[in-house]
Design a protein around this motif. Structure first.
Motif, mmCIF file in Angstrom:
data_model
loop_
_atom_site.group_PDB
_atom_site.id
_atom_site.type_symbol
_atom_site.label_atom_id
_atom_site.label_comp_id
_atom_site.label_asym_id
_atom_site.label_seq_id
_atom_site.Cartn_x
_atom_site.Cartn_y
_atom_site.Cartn_z
ATOM 1 N N ALA A 191 2.213 39.033 142.610
ATOM 2 C CA ALA A 191 2.718 39.366 141.276
ATOM 3 C C ALA A 191 3.918 38.493 140.896
ATOM 4 O O ALA A 191 4.302 38.438 139.736
ATOM 5 C CB ALA A 191 3.096 40.838 141.198
ATOM 6 N N GLU A 192 4.496 37.822 141.864
ATOM 7 C CA GLU A 192 5.648 36.957 141.622
ATOM 8 C C GLU A 192 5.261 35.475 141.695
ATOM 9 O O GLU A 192 6.090 34.621 141.981
ATOM 10 C CB GLU A 192 6.756 37.258 142.642
ATOM 11 N N ASP A 193 4.002 35.171 141.410
ATOM 12 C CA ASP A 193 3.556 33.775 141.517
ATOM 13 C C ASP A 193 4.201 32.854 140.491
ATOM 14 O O ASP A 193 4.141 31.641 140.616
ATOM 15 C CB ASP A 193 2.035 33.669 141.463
ATOM 16 N N TRP A 194 4.887 33.407 139.504
ATOM 17 C CA TRP A 194 5.619 32.590 138.530
ATOM 18 C C TRP A 194 6.676 31.732 139.222
ATOM 19 O O TRP A 194 7.071 30.692 138.705
ATOM 20 C CB TRP A 194 6.292 33.471 137.470
ATOM 21 N N ALA A 195 7.129 32.143 140.406
ATOM 22 C CA ALA A 195 8.209 31.442 141.101
ATOM 23 C C ALA A 195 7.719 30.322 142.016
ATOM 24 O O ALA A 195 8.521 29.658 142.658
ATOM 25 C CB ALA A 195 9.038 32.434 141.906
ATOM 26 N N THR A 196 6.406 30.089 142.072
ATOM 27 C CA THR A 196 5.892 29.008 142.906
ATOM 28 C C THR A 196 6.509 27.694 142.464
ATOM 29 O O THR A 196 6.558 27.383 141.275
ATOM 30 C CB THR A 196 4.358 28.925 142.807
ATOM 31 N N ASN A 197 7.009 26.926 143.439
ATOM 32 C CA ASN A 197 7.598 25.634 143.092
ATOM 33 C C ASN A 197 7.323 24.607 144.179
ATOM 34 O O ASN A 197 7.168 24.956 145.348
ATOM 35 C CB ASN A 197 9.100 25.773 142.824
ATOM 36 N N VAL A 198 7.200 23.365 143.764
ATOM 37 C CA VAL A 198 6.990 22.257 144.697
ATOM 38 C C VAL A 198 8.253 21.410 144.747
ATOM 39 O O VAL A 198 9.024 21.353 143.784
ATOM 40 C CB VAL A 198 5.779 21.374 144.308
ATOM 41 N N THR A 199 8.449 20.746 145.867
ATOM 42 C CA THR A 199 9.607 19.867 145.987
ATOM 43 C C THR A 199 9.367 18.611 145.164
ATOM 44 O O THR A 199 8.264 18.051 145.151
ATOM 45 C CB THR A 199 9.879 19.475 147.446
ATOM 46 N N VAL A 200 10.382 18.180 144.474
ATOM 47 C CA VAL A 200 10.279 16.989 143.621
ATOM 48 C C VAL A 200 9.857 15.773 144.440
ATOM 49 O O VAL A 200 9.027 14.981 144.009
ATOM 50 C CB VAL A 200 11.612 16.734 142.879
ATOM 51 N N CYS A 201 10.407 15.646 145.643
ATOM 52 C CA CYS A 201 10.102 14.458 146.448
ATOM 53 C C CYS A 201 8.643 14.405 146.892
ATOM 54 O O CYS A 201 8.173 13.359 147.316
ATOM 55 C CB CYS A 201 11.036 14.368 147.643
ATOM 56 N N SER A 202 7.898 15.499 146.771
ATOM 57 C CA SER A 202 6.493 15.494 147.163
ATOM 58 C C SER A 202 5.558 15.081 146.024
ATOM 59 O O SER A 202 4.358 14.899 146.236
ATOM 60 C CB SER A 202 6.078 16.868 147.695
ATOM 61 N N LEU A 203 6.084 14.921 144.824
ATOM 62 C CA LEU A 203 5.271 14.549 143.670
ATOM 63 C C LEU A 203 4.915 13.067 143.699
ATOM 64 O O LEU A 203 5.668 12.240 144.226
ATOM 65 C CB LEU A 203 6.028 14.856 142.374
ATOM 66 N N ASP A 204 3.783 12.714 143.108
ATOM 67 C CA ASP A 204 3.406 11.302 143.009
ATOM 68 C C ASP A 204 4.402 10.520 142.168
ATOM 69 O O ASP A 204 4.659 9.353 142.429
ATOM 70 C CB ASP A 204 2.006 11.152 142.395
ATOM 71 N N HIS A 205 4.959 11.161 141.153
ATOM 72 C CA HIS A 205 5.932 10.508 140.267
ATOM 73 C C HIS A 205 7.165 11.397 140.119
ATOM 74 O O HIS A 205 7.376 12.010 139.066
ATOM 75 C CB HIS A 205 5.301 10.214 138.898
ATOM 76 N N PRO A 206 8.013 11.456 141.148
ATOM 77 C CA PRO A 206 9.186 12.326 141.078
ATOM 78 C C PRO A 206 10.155 11.942 139.968
ATOM 79 O O PRO A 206 10.924 12.783 139.496
ATOM 80 C CB PRO A 206 9.832 12.178 142.456
ATOM 81 N N GLU A 207 10.091 10.717 139.512
ATOM 82 C CA GLU A 207 10.993 10.279 138.437
ATOM 83 C C GLU A 207 10.720 11.001 137.119
ATOM 84 O O GLU A 207 11.567 11.036 136.228
ATOM 85 C CB GLU A 207 10.912 8.763 138.237
#
Length: 111
Positions: A48-64
């Motif tokens: 029920a709290e899945d709104w808080a799911t977050n990924v680390t910026v450094c793991s993104l293909d384009h963190p910029e």
């Protein structure tokens, strides 16, 4: 500190392997790459709290492309760290207000 980007519920997909999850607390799990051990994602133990799911910026293909817009929990930062920008700052006491703002931004409707 890890910088996280909120992900709209149900939109996160992995192109290879799912992360290996570790229960970091009663409230959340951290997901790590099973090959290199890098932290990739945080998700709630409670669906029920899945709104808080977050990924680390450094793991993104384009963190910029990820741009910060707020500094949270500044009352808990290490004393020698000095933020050098004019972005808004919030304390842990203001977390409920920020949570509501996040839910509005990502269009969370609840379970």
């Amino acid at each position: 500190a890890d910088i996280g980007v909120l992900i709209k519920s149900g939109t996160l997909t992995y192109t290879d392997n799912e992360p290996t999850y570790y229960s970091a607390s009663d409230s959340g799990q951290r997901g790590f790459c099973s090959n290199c051990g890098s932290r990739l994602v945080w998700r709630s133990q409670d669906p029920a709290e899945d709104w808080a799911t977050n990924v680390t910026v450094c793991s993104l293909d384009h963190p910029e492309h990820a741009r910060p817009y707020i500094h949270m929990f500044v009352d808990e930062q290490v004393p020698w760290y000095e933020v050098q920008d004019e972005l808004p700052r919030t304390t842990s006491e203001e977390a409920d207000s920020i949570e509501q703002q996040w839910k509005e931004v990502i269009g969370w409707r609840g379970s």
